[in-house]
Design an enzyme around this catalytic site. Sequence first.
Site, PDB file in Angstrom:
ATOM      1  N   GLU A 133      38.115  33.007  37.355  1.00 42.15           N
ATOM      2  CA  GLU A 133      38.727  32.338  38.508  1.00 42.15           C
ATOM      3  C   GLU A 133      40.204  32.040  38.257  1.00 42.15           C
ATOM      4  OE1 GLU A 133      37.507  31.893  41.498  1.00 42.15           O
ATOM      5  OE2 GLU A 133      35.535  32.660  40.985  1.00 42.15           O
ATOM      6  N   ARG A 141      38.972  35.146  51.356  1.00 45.35           N
ATOM      7  CA  ARG A 141      38.913  34.345  50.126  1.00 45.35           C
ATOM      8  C   ARG A 141      38.161  33.060  50.441  1.00 45.35           C
ATOM      9  NH1 ARG A 141      40.246  37.181  45.963  1.00 45.35           N
ATOM     10  NH2 ARG A 141      41.817  38.719  46.417  1.00 45.35           N
ATOM     11  N   ASN A 180      43.262  33.793  40.278  1.00 42.33           N
ATOM     12  CA  ASN A 180      44.268  32.996  40.995  1.00 42.33           C
ATOM     13  C   ASN A 180      45.681  33.407  40.609  1.00 42.33           C
ATOM     14  OD1 ASN A 180      42.458  31.515  42.480  1.00 42.33           O
ATOM     15  ND2 ASN A 180      42.755  29.612  41.350  1.00 42.33           N
TER      16      ASN A 180
END
Length: 146
Positions: free
Chosen positions: A48, A107, A52
């Site tokens: 994650e 997203r 990002n």
Amino acid sequence: MNQHNEMQTSFLSIAENESFARVVVAAFAVQLRPTVSEIADIKTAVSEAVTNAIVHGYEGTVGQVILRAEIHDKNLLTIEVQDQGKGIADVPQAMEPFYTTHPEQERSGMGFAVMQTFMDDLYVESTPGTGTTVRMSKRIRSGGNW
């Protein structure tokens, strides 16, 4: 085992390197003898954070992502994912579940929430135009079984 160990690597902010980051941190964490569940948690959180950096930090451009991991006190793993991308103007807002700057890309806006769920601590530092650093830690149950 040493009380302290650390590693650092950097890689291009391309999607193919997200799995590289997961594997590198998992391989480093193995010396703590984590459970399979703990390794899965770590890999998910790293995934994650790196995603990002790639998707939001560099937004279609290519830069460097720096990945650091440290072991402290025989069972504490800290991980840092850093980019020199566009930064986050409002970190508390960005950390809200379901908040996304790219709804057109479907997203979910759950990246920070996932990191918070799978790690013990999460800290995000960001400056617009300078980049973002995500620091997270997890205490590993000593002597885990595979």
